[in-house]
Design an enzyme around this catalytic site. Structure first.
Site, PDB file in Angstrom:
ATOM      1  CE  LYS A   1      -7.988  -2.889   4.813  1.00  0.00           C
ATOM      2  NZ  LYS A   1      -7.226  -2.120   3.696  1.00  0.00           N
TER       3      LYS A   1
ATOM      4  CD1 TRP B   1      -2.296  -1.994   2.032  1.00  0.00           C
ATOM      5  CD2 TRP B   1      -2.936  -1.413  -0.027  1.00  0.00           C
ATOM      6  NE1 TRP B   1      -3.325  -2.927   1.548  1.00  0.00           N
ATOM      7  CE2 TRP B   1      -3.634  -2.696   0.683  1.00  0.00           C
ATOM      8  CE3 TRP B   1      -3.408  -0.671  -1.102  1.00  0.00           C
ATOM      9  CZ2 TRP B   1      -4.732  -3.127  -0.585  1.00  0.00           C
ATOM     10  CZ3 TRP B   1      -4.294  -1.100  -1.918  1.00  0.00           C
ATOM     11  CH2 TRP B   1      -5.151  -2.167  -1.449  1.00  0.00           C
TER      12      TRP B   1
ATOM     13  CG  ASP C   1      -2.772   4.051   4.555  1.00  0.00           C
ATOM     14  OD1 ASP C   1      -3.703   3.929   5.378  1.00  0.00           O
ATOM     15  OD2 ASP C   1      -2.394   3.526   3.432  1.00  0.00           O
TER      16      ASP C   1
HETATM   17  C1  LIG Z   1      -6.673  -1.513   2.743  1.00  0.00           C
HETATM   18  C2  LIG Z   1      -5.851  -0.517   2.521  1.00  0.00           C
HETATM   19  C3  LIG Z   1      -5.914   0.425   1.908  1.00  0.00           C
HETATM   20  C4  LIG Z   1      -6.846   0.434   0.515  1.00  0.00           C
HETATM   21  O1  LIG Z   1      -8.114   0.796   0.986  1.00  0.00           O
HETATM   22  P1  LIG Z   1      -9.151   1.126  -0.298  1.00  0.00           P
HETATM   23  O2  LIG Z   1     -10.325   1.617   0.858  1.00  0.00           O
HETATM   24  O3  LIG Z   1      -9.529  -0.297  -0.706  1.00  0.00           O
HETATM   25  O4  LIG Z   1      -8.657   1.975  -1.199  1.00  0.00           O
HETATM   26  C5  LIG Z   1      -5.006   1.340   1.852  1.00  0.00           C
HETATM   27  N1  LIG Z   1      -4.045   1.213   2.855  1.00  0.00           N
HETATM   28  C6  LIG Z   1      -3.684   0.459   3.695  1.00  0.00           C
HETATM   29  C7  LIG Z   1      -2.612   0.460   4.708  1.00  0.00           C
HETATM   30  C8  LIG Z   1      -4.768  -0.643   3.692  1.00  0.00           C
HETATM   31  O5  LIG Z   1      -4.762  -1.682   4.430  1.00  0.00           O
END
Ligand SMILES: *Cc1c(COP(=O)(O)O)cnc(C)c1O
Length: 354
Positions: free
Chosen positions: A194, A102, A170
Site C-alpha cells: 500500500k 482487517w 497493524d
Molecule cells: C491490506 C491490508 C491487510 C492485508 O494484507 P495482505 O498482505 O493482503 O495479507 C492487513 N491489514 C490492513 C490494514 C490492510 O490494509
C-alpha cells in the site's frame, strides 16, 4: 501513451521515480552486470540494501537501537498469526480494538492461539465510525492490538491513548503517511503493497524487550527472535521486494514526512469536500474526526450517478475507484505516491455529476 491514473487500494500506485529505478535494477543492478532478480540474498549488494533500509525505517520512525527492523514474507495476514504465535500464551488473553474488517480478521487469527478478546468494536455501525476507546484495558493482557487505518471503510485512528500492555499496531495502509509517535509501540507492522512497495514483503518493527516474551516454540520462520538473529535473511529473502521498499523509503525520506502529511491532508480534503457538497454522492464516514486520509469511501444515491462516475473515470483513464467487495460504492485510495494533480482530476469529474 499516457499512464493511467491509479487509485487502487493495494497493490497501489508507486511514484514514477521509484518505478523507473526499479525497472533499471531489473535490467542491470549497479556494477553486478546482471539483474537484481538474479542477485544472491547472501551477497554484499543485498547486505547493503538491508542495512540501508533498516537505517531509513529507524530514521523515519525516530527510533533508536532498542528496536529491530524486519522484512518478512506473508504480507499483512502472516503478521495476524505471527503476533499471537509469539506473544499470546495458550492460557493468556490479548485485546483487540476492532475498527474494521482487517482488525476483526487479526483477532480471528489470534483466537487459534489463546483468548483473543474484543475490547471495542464498531462492527454494528458497519465500521463506518471508530469504536469508542475502552474505558478500562486490563493491564494483564499479553498485548493490545490496533489497526491504525481501516482500509475498507475509510476510518483512521487519530491520537492513540496510552495503554499498560504492550501495544501492537497493524499500519499496513497508513505507515509513513503522517507524523506519528512510533515509540509507543512494542511492535508495528505493515504489508508493503500500500504505502511502502510491492506485495510479498511486510515490514515488522519490534522492540527488543519483546523478544524475551516469546511464549512458545515454533518453526524459526515464524519466530521474531529467529528472524532478528538471522537479520531477515533466514531463508531466501524477497530481494526485489525489499529493494523496492528501500526505493520507497528513500523517496519518503527525500520529501520528509511533514511535507507528505501536508499533501495527504490536502488530497483527502479535496475529495471529502467534493463528496460532502455533492447532491449525488454520500460519504461512508460522517464523523469527520474519524475519517481516513488514506482511503475515502462513498456511495452514489442513484445507480445512474454510480454508473456515470465509473464511465467518466474510464474515459479519463482513471482506474481503481470501485469500493471493496465488502463495502460496495467507491473507494479512492490516497497513499503517499498519489499526486495532488491526480486527485484534482478525479475531483473535477465528481463535481461534474449533479
Ligand atoms: C491490506 C491490508 C491487510 C492485508 O494484507 P495482505 O498482505 O493482503 O495479507 C492487513 N491489514 C490492513 C490494514 C490492510 O490494509
Amino acid at each position: 501513451m499516457q499512464a493511467k491514473i491509479n487509485f487502487n487500494a493495494g497493490p497501489a500506485a508507486l511514484p514514477p521515480e521509484v518505478l523507473h529505478e526499479a525497472a533499471k535494477a531489473v535490467n542491470k543492478y549497479k556494477k553486478t552486470g546482471f539483474s537484481i532478480l538474479e542477485l544472491s540474498h547472501r551477497g554484499p549488494e543485498f547486505a547493503e540494501i538491508l542495512e540501508e533500509s533498516k537505517h531509513l525505517v529507524k530514521k523515519l520512525c525516530k527510533l533508536d537501537d532498542s528496536y529491530e527492523v524486519l522484512w518478512l514474507h506473508g504480507g499483512g495476514r502472516q503478521q495476524f498469526f505471527m503476533v499471537p504465535m509469539n506473544f499470546l500464551p495458550q492460557e493468556g488473553a490479548a485485546g483487540y480494538i476492532e475498527s474494521g474488517h482487517w482488525a476483526e480478521e487479526a483477532r480471528q487469527y489470534a483466537a487459534f492461539y489463546g483468548d483473543a478478546q474484543t475490547l471495542a468494536s464498531s462492527k454494528k455501525s458497519n465500521y463506518t465510525r471508530l469504536p469508542d476507546w475502552p474505558a478500562k484495558i486490563p493491564a494483564k493482557l499479553a498485548y493490545v492490538h490496533i489497526t491504525t487505518n481501516n482500509t475498507i471503510y475509510g476510518t483512521q485512528l487519530g491520537q492513540i491513548p496510552e495503554v499498560k500492555p504492550p501495544l501492537i499496531a497493524d499500519m499496513s495502509s497508513d505507515i509513513f503517511s503522517r507524523q506519528h509517535d512510533y515509540s509507543k509501540y512494542a511492535l508495528f507492522y505493515a504489508a508493503a503493497q500500500k504505502n511502502l512497495g510491492i506485495a510479498g514483503v511486510a515490514l515488522a518493527v519490534v522492540r527488543k524487550d519483546m523478544l524475551k516474551r516469546i511464549v512458545r516454540e515454533m518453526p524459526p520462520m515464524l519466530s521474531y527472535a529467529a528472524q532478528v538473529k538471522e537479520e531477515s535473511n533466514l531463508n531466501t529473502a524477497n530481494v526485489f521486494g525489499i529493494y523496492v521498499s528501500l526505493l520507497m523509503l528513500r523517496w519518503i525520506d527525500a520529501r520528509g514526512i511533514p511535507a507528505i502529511e501536508k499533501e495527504n491532508k490536502l488530497k483527502a480534503k479535496l475529495v471529502y469536500d467534493a463528496i460532502d457538497s455533492s447532491k449525488v454522492f454520500v460519504p461512508y464516514v460522517t464523523e469527520k474526526a474519524d475519517r481516513s486520509m488514506m482511503n475515502v469511501c462513498f456511495t452514489a444515491k442513484t445507480p445512474e450517478a454510480e454508473k456515470r462516475l465509473l464511465t467518466l473515470c474510464e474515459e479519463h483513464d482513471i482506474a481503481g475507484i470501485k469500493g471493496h467487495r465488502l463495502a460496495g460504492g467507491f473507494r479512492v485510495s490516497l497513499y503517499n505516491a498519489i499526486s495532488t494533480e491526480w486527485v484534482e482530476q478525479l475531483v473535477t469529474l465528481i463535481k461534474s455529476i449533479t
